[in-house]
Design a protein around this motif. Structure first.
Motif, mmCIF file in Angstrom:
data_model
loop_
_atom_site.group_PDB
_atom_site.id
_atom_site.type_symbol
_atom_site.label_atom_id
_atom_site.label_comp_id
_atom_site.label_asym_id
_atom_site.label_seq_id
_atom_site.Cartn_x
_atom_site.Cartn_y
_atom_site.Cartn_z
ATOM 1 N N GLY A 1 0.969 -1.099 -0.064
ATOM 2 C CA GLY A 1 -0.051 -0.019 -0.113
ATOM 3 C C GLY A 1 0.886 1.180 -0.005
ATOM 4 O O GLY A 1 0.249 2.246 0.432
ATOM 5 N N ALA A 2 2.225 1.264 -0.251
ATOM 6 C CA ALA A 2 2.992 2.353 -0.357
ATOM 7 C C ALA A 2 2.499 3.522 -1.164
ATOM 8 O O ALA A 2 2.556 4.691 -0.762
ATOM 9 C CB ALA A 2 4.240 1.905 -1.095
ATOM 10 N N ASP A 3 1.460 3.147 -2.334
ATOM 11 C CA ASP A 3 0.739 4.144 -3.011
ATOM 12 C C ASP A 3 -0.230 4.923 -2.289
ATOM 13 O O ASP A 3 -0.668 6.185 -2.628
ATOM 14 C CB ASP A 3 0.194 3.726 -4.320
ATOM 15 C CG ASP A 3 -0.817 2.715 -4.316
ATOM 16 O OD1 ASP A 3 -0.775 1.971 -3.382
ATOM 17 O OD2 ASP A 3 -1.709 2.843 -4.953
ATOM 18 N N LYS A 4 -0.520 4.376 -1.148
ATOM 19 C CA LYS A 4 -1.578 4.987 -0.423
ATOM 20 C C LYS A 4 -0.923 5.957 0.924
ATOM 21 O O LYS A 4 -1.605 6.347 1.855
ATOM 22 C CB LYS A 4 -2.701 3.966 0.070
ATOM 23 C CG LYS A 4 -3.467 3.500 -1.071
ATOM 24 C CD LYS A 4 -4.313 2.455 -0.781
ATOM 25 C CE LYS A 4 -5.371 1.923 -1.682
ATOM 26 N NZ LYS A 4 -4.343 1.135 -2.609
ATOM 27 N N TRP A 5 0.478 5.725 1.250
ATOM 28 C CA TRP A 5 0.976 6.000 2.269
ATOM 29 C C TRP A 5 1.623 7.592 1.876
ATOM 30 O O TRP A 5 1.991 7.791 0.870
ATOM 31 C CB TRP A 5 2.080 5.256 2.814
ATOM 32 C CG TRP A 5 3.263 6.028 3.671
ATOM 33 C CD1 TRP A 5 4.494 6.210 3.313
ATOM 34 C CD2 TRP A 5 2.942 6.439 5.088
ATOM 35 N NE1 TRP A 5 5.057 6.882 4.418
ATOM 36 C CE2 TRP A 5 4.040 6.936 5.597
ATOM 37 C CE3 TRP A 5 1.811 6.154 5.692
ATOM 38 C CZ2 TRP A 5 4.688 7.256 6.831
ATOM 39 C CZ3 TRP A 5 2.185 6.592 7.309
ATOM 40 C CH2 TRP A 5 3.123 7.125 7.626
ATOM 41 N N VAL A 6 1.219 8.375 3.003
ATOM 42 C CA VAL A 6 1.739 9.874 2.776
ATOM 43 C C VAL A 6 2.414 10.326 4.130
ATOM 44 O O VAL A 6 1.645 10.222 5.001
ATOM 45 C CB VAL A 6 0.593 10.829 2.370
ATOM 46 C CG1 VAL A 6 1.109 12.217 2.440
ATOM 47 C CG2 VAL A 6 -0.156 10.434 1.312
ATOM 48 N N ASP A 7 3.578 10.308 4.014
ATOM 49 C CA ASP A 7 4.504 10.958 5.160
ATOM 50 C C ASP A 7 3.848 12.432 5.541
ATOM 51 O O ASP A 7 4.527 13.442 5.064
ATOM 52 C CB ASP A 7 5.879 10.734 5.034
ATOM 53 C CG ASP A 7 6.704 10.960 6.234
ATOM 54 O OD1 ASP A 7 6.124 11.626 7.340
ATOM 55 O OD2 ASP A 7 7.755 10.669 6.436
ATOM 56 N N VAL A 8 3.067 12.740 6.426
ATOM 57 C CA VAL A 8 2.698 13.897 6.751
ATOM 58 C C VAL A 8 3.752 14.925 7.456
ATOM 59 O O VAL A 8 3.554 16.003 7.196
ATOM 60 C CB VAL A 8 1.249 13.794 7.586
ATOM 61 C CG1 VAL A 8 0.170 13.491 6.893
ATOM 62 C CG2 VAL A 8 1.476 13.403 8.836
#
Length: 103
Positions: A38-45
């Motif tokens: 799911g790396a495409d759904k991970w956002v490092d805020v």
């Protein structure tokens, strides 16, 4: 004004502890996301609204409690998340309306 509980939390230096744990948790979630595909759904805020280091706790992006985004930080987060969320939202088909007739 900070309430007494939050002020005590800040005065005891727990903001630094929170910052460390926040970074550790983000790293764990990023690893899990990559491992689960799911790396495409991970956002490092943290890249969008970085947590201030100890010398800049008065960052305009954070409330004085060190826990919450300020209005400026919230707006920055929204602008940073929008490009990631828009493609996901645009791919979604609207759910059929119940009880409504087509014109």
């Amino acid at each position: 004004a900070l309430n007494d509980g939050v002020r005590k939390w800040v005065d005891e230096g727990r903001v630094k502890e929170f910052a460390k744990r926040w970074c550790e948790l983000n790293a764990c979630i990023a690893t899990w996301s990559r491992e689960e595909g799911g790396a495409d759904k991970w956002v490092d805020v943290g890249l969008i609204v970085p947590y201030p280091d100890t010398s800049s706790q008065e960052s305009l992006h954070w409330m004085p409690d060190g826990l919450h985004y300020s209005p400026i930080g919230s707006a920055l987060l929204g602008r940073g998340l929008a490009p990631h969320l828009a493609p996901l939202l645009l791919r979604q088909q609207p759910a059929p309306s119940r009880g409504l007739r087509s014109p």
